[in-house]
Design a protein around this motif. Structure first.
Motif, short mmCIF file in Angstrom:
data_model
loop_
_atom_site.label_atom_id
_atom_site.label_comp_id
_atom_site.label_asym_id
_atom_site.label_seq_id
_atom_site.Cartn_x
_atom_site.Cartn_y
_atom_site.Cartn_z
N PHE A 1 44.49 44.50 45.82
CA PHE A 1 44.13 45.57 44.89
C PHE A 1 44.19 44.97 43.48
O PHE A 1 45.26 44.59 43.01
CB PHE A 1 45.09 46.74 45.03
N LEU A 2 43.03 44.88 42.82
CA LEU A 2 42.93 44.30 41.48
C LEU A 2 42.74 45.42 40.46
O LEU A 2 41.71 46.11 40.47
CB LEU A 2 41.79 43.30 41.40
N ILE A 3 43.72 45.58 39.59
CA ILE A 3 43.66 46.58 38.54
C ILE A 3 43.20 45.88 37.26
O ILE A 3 43.90 45.04 36.71
CB ILE A 3 45.04 47.23 38.31
N GLY A 4 42.00 46.23 36.80
CA GLY A 4 41.51 45.63 35.57
C GLY A 4 40.53 44.50 35.78
O GLY A 4 40.82 43.36 35.41
N PRO A 5 39.35 44.74 36.35
CA PRO A 5 38.36 43.68 36.56
C PRO A 5 37.55 43.41 35.29
O PRO A 5 36.32 43.50 35.28
CB PRO A 5 37.48 44.24 37.68
N GLY A 6 38.26 43.08 34.20
CA GLY A 6 37.61 42.85 32.92
C GLY A 6 37.59 41.39 32.53
O GLY A 6 37.24 40.54 33.33
N PHE A 7 38.01 41.10 31.30
CA PHE A 7 37.94 39.74 30.77
C PHE A 7 38.68 38.74 31.66
O PHE A 7 38.12 37.73 32.09
CB PHE A 7 38.51 39.72 29.35
#
Length: 348
Positions: free
Chosen positions: A10-16
């Motif tokens: 579970f990846l929280i924050g698929p941003g930079f």
């Protein structure tokens, strides 16, 4: 023997940061579910091979439920959102009660180490991640520390039924041409320079930070994950902290001079000479945290990741700033009114 988990992330924050981590995890065969607020971005993530769940960091029930369903949780969204971290911890606790082991990597940041230099002097103080007592001695009021302490206390409560660690990167830079996302600190100073017509720094610009390219950082997460997967939980409990720096430190005024030269040569500002930003303009940067975010000293050594075989491979900050970040920012069309997110926390 070390307890094992599956490859359900579970990846929280698929941003930079998170998008770089996501690509590496998918390439290694992990099943990754990401939390995202926007349906159009969810579609893009699904096309890359990820699963998605719609929601924000404030949706604690969603985060807890997804954590319960996941063997591994990686939080790269922000270092300063306590409720989302507490929601993850709640899910880990429920898994532990069912004798399900969880791996959790949370992202903090070395604003945690920041001093009160206000740009006026360099510091010889260097923190080492294989000396956790140095970090534990920091005041509870230090930036990001409130959130980090929630994880430290959860480690003590859950014990060997889970493995919780904290990644603490320094100034992050770099651009992936595919995604063209940018970091926070120097890009914000660049946008400020374009708006005000000069490249500025806090105080004398003499303080210094450690650095890391976002791609090297992403590889650091995967290195850390592999270590968690193969290491006894009792060993993990010895030290929660991991720095990730590339061995290159910069002085703030030197970085400002580089971005200033690029902007000047492109006709975006009137002079290439850096100068001090008046405190009256700090609201256009990071508000009350400006002196800590872009004017403090923050020096760290990633001894632990290096011991695991990780090593930085990407270009250094000044090269990236001149070749990648600043040219990309000059193409932006939207107006600048200051950084709108949360870049730091605590009371200094």
């Amino acid at each position: 023997m070390a307890s094992t988990t599956g490859k359900n992330v579970f990846l929280i924050g698929p941003g930079f940061i998170g998008r770089e981590v996501l690509d590496l995890l998918l390439a290694e065969g992990y099943t990754v579910t990401t939390l995202t607020r926007r349906e159009n971005y969810a579609t893009e993530l699904q096309q890359s091979g990820a699963k998605t769940v719609l929601g924000s960091l404030d949706d604690s029930d969603i985060i807890t439920k997804q954590t319960i369903d996941s063997d591994i949780v990686i939080h790269t969204a922000t270092a300063d959102h306590l409720a989302s971290v507490e929601a993850v911890i709640a899910g880990i606790g429920q898994r532990a009660s069912q004798d399900k082991h969880t791996l959790f990597i949370h992202t903090s940041g070395t604003s945690l180490l920041s001093d009160d230099a206000k740009g006026n002097y360099p510091s010889d103080k260097i923190f080492h991640d294989d000396k956790p007592e140095e970090i534990d001695a920091l005041p509870d009021s230090a930036s990001h520390r409130l959130i980090d302490l929630a994880i430290v206390r959860a480690r003590q409560k859950i014990g060997t039924k889970a493995k919780l660690v904290i990644m603490i990167p320094p100034l992050i830079y770099g651009v992936n041409p595919q995604y063209q996302r940018l970091s926070i600190q120097l890009p914000t100073l660049t946008r400020f320079a374009i708006k005000h017509g000069y490249a500025g720094h806090v105080g004398k610009g003499e303080s210094q930070w450690s650095t890391i390219h976002v791609k090297d950082l992403a590889r650091g997460y995967v290195t850390l994950l592999h270590w968690l997967e193969t290491t006894d939980a009792s060993k993990v409990l010895e030290n929660p902290y991991f720095f990730c720096e590339n061995g290159y430190e910069f002085i703030w005024k030197d970085a400002v001079a580089v971005l200033g030269k690029v902007l000047y040569d492109a006709g975006k500002i009137k002079s290439h000479e850096p100068k001090t930003i008046p405190e009256s303009d700090y609201d256009e940067l990071f508000g009350k945290y400006t002196a800590w975010v872009v004017g403090s000293n923050s020096r760290s050594r990633a001894n632990r990741l290096r011991q695991l075989g990780w090593e930085p491979k990407e270009k250094h900050l000044m090269e990236s700033l001149a070749q990648d970040e600043t040219p990309l920012i000059m193409k932006e069309e939207s107006g600048f009114s200051g950084y709108g997110g949360v870049a730091a926390s605590g009371s200094g």
